[in-house]
Design a protein around this motif. Sequence first.
Motif, PDB file in Angstrom:
ATOM      1  N   THR A 105      18.276  51.428  27.186  1.00 25.60           N
ATOM      2  CA  THR A 105      18.626  50.847  25.880  1.00 25.60           C
ATOM      3  C   THR A 105      19.493  51.776  25.046  1.00 25.60           C
ATOM      4  OG1 THR A 105      16.516  49.682  25.920  1.00 25.60           O
ATOM      5  CG2 THR A 105      17.639  49.817  23.800  1.00 25.60           C
ATOM      6  N   THR A 114      25.555  45.165  18.240  1.00 22.07           N
ATOM      7  CA  THR A 114      24.896  46.279  17.566  1.00 22.07           C
ATOM      8  C   THR A 114      24.519  47.340  18.586  1.00 22.07           C
ATOM      9  OG1 THR A 114      23.981  44.728  15.949  1.00 22.07           O
ATOM     10  CG2 THR A 114      23.013  46.937  16.028  1.00 22.07           C
ATOM     11  N   ALA A 141      20.911  47.594  19.920  1.00 22.55           N
ATOM     12  CA  ALA A 141      20.238  46.357  20.325  1.00 22.55           C
ATOM     13  C   ALA A 141      20.861  45.675  21.535  1.00 22.55           C
ATOM     14  CB  ALA A 141      20.222  45.372  19.154  1.00 22.55           C
ATOM     15  N   SER A 196      18.662  45.977  24.622  1.00 21.40           N
ATOM     16  CA  SER A 196      17.226  46.067  24.341  1.00 21.40           C
ATOM     17  C   SER A 196      16.389  45.053  25.120  1.00 21.40           C
ATOM     18  CB  SER A 196      16.985  45.880  22.841  1.00 21.40           C
ATOM     19  OG  SER A 196      17.464  44.602  22.408  1.00 21.40           O
ATOM     20  N   LYS A 197      16.986  43.980  25.606  1.00 18.95           N
ATOM     21  CA  LYS A 197      16.238  42.944  26.297  1.00 18.95           C
ATOM     22  C   LYS A 197      16.678  42.831  27.760  1.00 18.95           C
ATOM     23  CE  LYS A 197      15.713  40.139  22.086  1.00 18.95           C
ATOM     24  NZ  LYS A 197      15.995  38.824  21.471  1.00 18.95           N
ATOM     25  N   SER A 200      20.398  41.532  29.527  1.00 20.49           N
ATOM     26  CA  SER A 200      21.469  41.695  28.544  1.00 20.49           C
ATOM     27  C   SER A 200      22.641  42.367  29.231  1.00 20.49           C
ATOM     28  CB  SER A 200      20.994  42.558  27.368  1.00 20.49           C
ATOM     29  OG  SER A 200      19.913  41.953  26.701  1.00 20.49           O
ATOM     30  N   THR A 260      25.743  40.409  25.307  1.00 26.93           N
ATOM     31  CA  THR A 260      25.248  40.804  23.982  1.00 26.93           C
ATOM     32  C   THR A 260      26.199  41.755  23.264  1.00 26.93           C
ATOM     33  OG1 THR A 260      23.988  42.581  25.031  1.00 26.93           O
ATOM     34  CG2 THR A 260      22.831  40.502  24.624  1.00 26.93           C
TER      35      THR A 260
END
Length: 798
Positions: free
Chosen positions: A126, A140, A143, A146-147, A150, A185
Motif C-alpha cells: 500500500t 490519492t 489509498a 489500499s484494497k 486495485s 484507482t
Amino acid sequence: MFRNYIKIAWRNLLKNKLSGFITISGLAIGLAACMLILFYVAHERSYDKFHTDAERIYAVEAQVNMAGDTIYMNSMNSTVAALTENASPAVSSSLRLKEEYKPIILKSSQQPNTQFSEKNFSYADTNFFDFFSFKIVKGTTGAVLSKPYSLVLTEDMAKKYFGTQNPIGETISVKKDSTYLFTVTGVMENMPSNSSIHPDFVASISSMPTMIEHQIDFDSDVFRLGSFPTYLKLNSAEAVKSVEKTMQDLSVQGNPSATDVYRLSALIDRHLNVRGSSTPKYLSIFPLIAVLILILALVNYLSLSTARATLRSKEIGVRKVNGATRKSVAFQFYVESMLYVVLAFLVSVVLSIVLKPWFFGILDIQIDASFFLNSSFLSILVGLLLFTILATGFYPALVMSAFNPIENLRSSLASKMRGARLRKVCTTVQFVIAIVLLVSGVIIHQQLNYVRGVDTGLKRSDLLMLPLQKTMGTNSTPFRNEIEKLSVVTNTAVTQYPIYKGYNMFFASSEEIPEGTGLPILAVDKDFFETLGVIWDSQPEDEHFFTNKEQVIINEAAISKFKLGANPIGESLTFGNSSREIVGVVKDFHFETLDAPINALALFVKSKTTGTTDILGKSGGCLYVRFQPDTDVQILVTNIESIYSKYDTASPFEYQFLDDAFDAMFRSEERLSQVFTLFIILAMIIAGMGLFALATFSAQQRIKEIGIRKVLGASVVQLTALLSLDFMKLVLLAFLIASPIAWYFMHEWLQDFSYKTVIHWWVFLGAGLGALLLAVLTVSTQAIKTAIANPVKSLRTD
C-alpha cells in the motif's frame, strides 16, 4: 573596455577566417564529443537519486553458498519485510515488490475485443507511493493500493487502454491461471528513464493471496528466501550494519542451520552493480575517451593560438609602448579565448543535439528530455564551459602579456619566438591520442569478430526461435504440426527457455558431492539434439530413453563438477527427493554467456508429444524451426506468422534467429566498437585540422626561404619534402609513444574475456601508417601549394 576587447577579438577572427574556423571547429567537435559522453555518464550515475530519501533506501540481498558455488538472490519471503521492520528500530518502513516474470494478457472494459501482452506488471504494498517518489497524477497517494484488486497505471498505459477518457473506476482484466478483474484507482507519471524500478502497472499486493498461482508465495512466515524483492528505508545510512545483523539473527531463528548471508544494497548503487551489466565498463572507458578528446581539442587550440601569437607580436608591442599593462594584455587574450570558446560551445551544443539520437541508439538507451534541463546537469555543462575558457586562455594570455615591447617591434622577432617547440609538443600529443584510439578501436573490433567465431557447440545458422506464451495452450500441437508441413522446414524442437536466455536451477548432488549444489536444467524434447546440432559424447543405448522420467542427460562439465566417473552412464544424480539415472552425455556447448567457462548442465528430455503439450501448451516455451540454407527467410517468417495468427490471438508474434541471439550477447562490445569508431573519426578530424593549420602557418613563415630555394634550383618535390619532413618526424615520435600505451590498456581490457584475440604487431604498424598517411595528405596539400608558388612574389619586398 570589455566591449572594446570583444570588438578586437571579433575583427581578428574575421581577419583570419581559416585559422579561426579550424580553431573553433576543432574545439566544437571535441566539446560535442565530451557533451555526448557527459549526457550518458551523468544519466547513468543519477539512477534512483530522484527519490526523496534515496540515500536511506536499501534492497535486501542474500548470498547463498552451495557446495562451493556462490549465488546471489534478491527475492525474499513475503514476511521478511515486516519481520525486519518490527525487529529493528533502525528501519522506518519496508516495502515488498513483485514483478510478473512472464508477459500477461490484459484487456480493458473500454476495449473488450482488444487484448495486449504486457511485460511490466508488478504488485506492491500500500505504501509504494509513499516509500518511493513516483508521482500520482490521478488518485490519492495513500489509498490507490489500499484494497485488493486495485491497479495504478502510467499515463502512457492509461492513454493506451482508455484514450482520453478518465480511467479511474474503470476495470482491466488480467489473464493468468484464471481471469482477474482489477479496478483502476490511480494514474502515475511515466517512470523516469533513470529509475531502476519501472513498472507500467502497479497492482495491490493484497490481491495475490487470492490468486491461485501466487498462493504459494505466502505459504511460510519464516525469514528466508522467496519471490519478493524487498526494500527497507532506514532512519540513517549508518544503521546498515545493525540491520544486517538483525536480519542474520532472524534467519537463524527461523532455521538454526541456515548459512545464507543477508546484506543490504543501496538503491542508488544497484544500477551500476548489476552482475553481468556492461554499464560499469562503459562508465570507466567513456570518461577516459571524453578526457582524451577534450585534451586533443584543447591542445589543438593551444597550438594554433601560439602560432597566431607570432603574427600579433607587434600589436602587443605597440599596446605596451602606449601604456598597456601586462594585466590588461592578459585580460584581452582571455576575452578573445572566451569569444572563441563560447562560439565553439554553441556549435558543440548543436552538434550534440544532432548526434544524440544516433549516439543513444548505439548504446540502446532512452533518456528523458527533462533530464537535460535539470539544474544538476546544466551546472555540469556550465562547469565544462568555464573550465574550457580558463584552459584555453591561460597560456596565450601568459605568453602574450610577457612579451618585451622593444623585442616585439623588431622585425626578426617571429623567427626568435620559442613557440615552435610548444607547437611540436602539441602536434605530438595530438597524434599520440589519435593513434591510441585507433589501435584500441581496431583491437575491440577484432575481439568482437573473434568471439563471434567461437565454436559454441551448436549449429546456429538457419535456425529460427519462436518464443510462445502459454496462451497457445492446446493449440501448440496443431501449430507445430502445421509448421513442420512447410516445405523448407527440416526439423523442429522444443525447450522451456530460448538458448542464451535462461534456464532453471535445481539443487543436485552425487555420491562424491553429497551436499546439494546448483545445477542448470533445460527441459527439452527428443528432437532438441538433432535440431540444434548437439554432439553426443555417450549416446543412450535405449533410443526411447525419453519415455522414462527417472533418467537424465548431462554435459561433460557436469562430470567434473559432481566428480563422476570417466564414463558416468549408470550413475545417478539426486534432485531433491528424487534420483535420476544418467543415460547419456553430450559434448559441452554454450547455453549462456561466453564471459565464463561452460557450466555444468542437465537435460530433462521429454517425448515430442509430451514436450509440445507440457512445455509449450501449459507453461509456454520456445519452438525451434530449422530451415533449408537457401530459404527465402522473409517468406518463411511471413508464412509462420500467418499460421501463428490462427492459433494464438492473445499474444503477439515474436521470433529471433539463433545467430542473432548469440550476437546479442556481444552487444556491449559491438556498442563499444561503434562508439570508438565515432571518436576515432573525430580525433582524426581534429588532429588533421590542427595539422593543416600549422602546415599553413609554417609555409607562410618560410615563404621567402622557399622562394630563395626555388630560385637556386630546388624542385617542387624537394621543397614539399622539406616542408613535410618535420611533421613526419613528429608523427613517428607519436607512434613510438602511443604503441606501448595502447598495448597496455588493450591487454588489460582483454583480461575480462574467457575467449580473447591475440594483439598483433601489424595493428600498431597499420595505425601508425594510417596516422602518417593522414599527416602526409594534410601537410603535402599546403606544402605543394607553397612550393609551386611564384618565387618573384615572395621575394619582391626584399
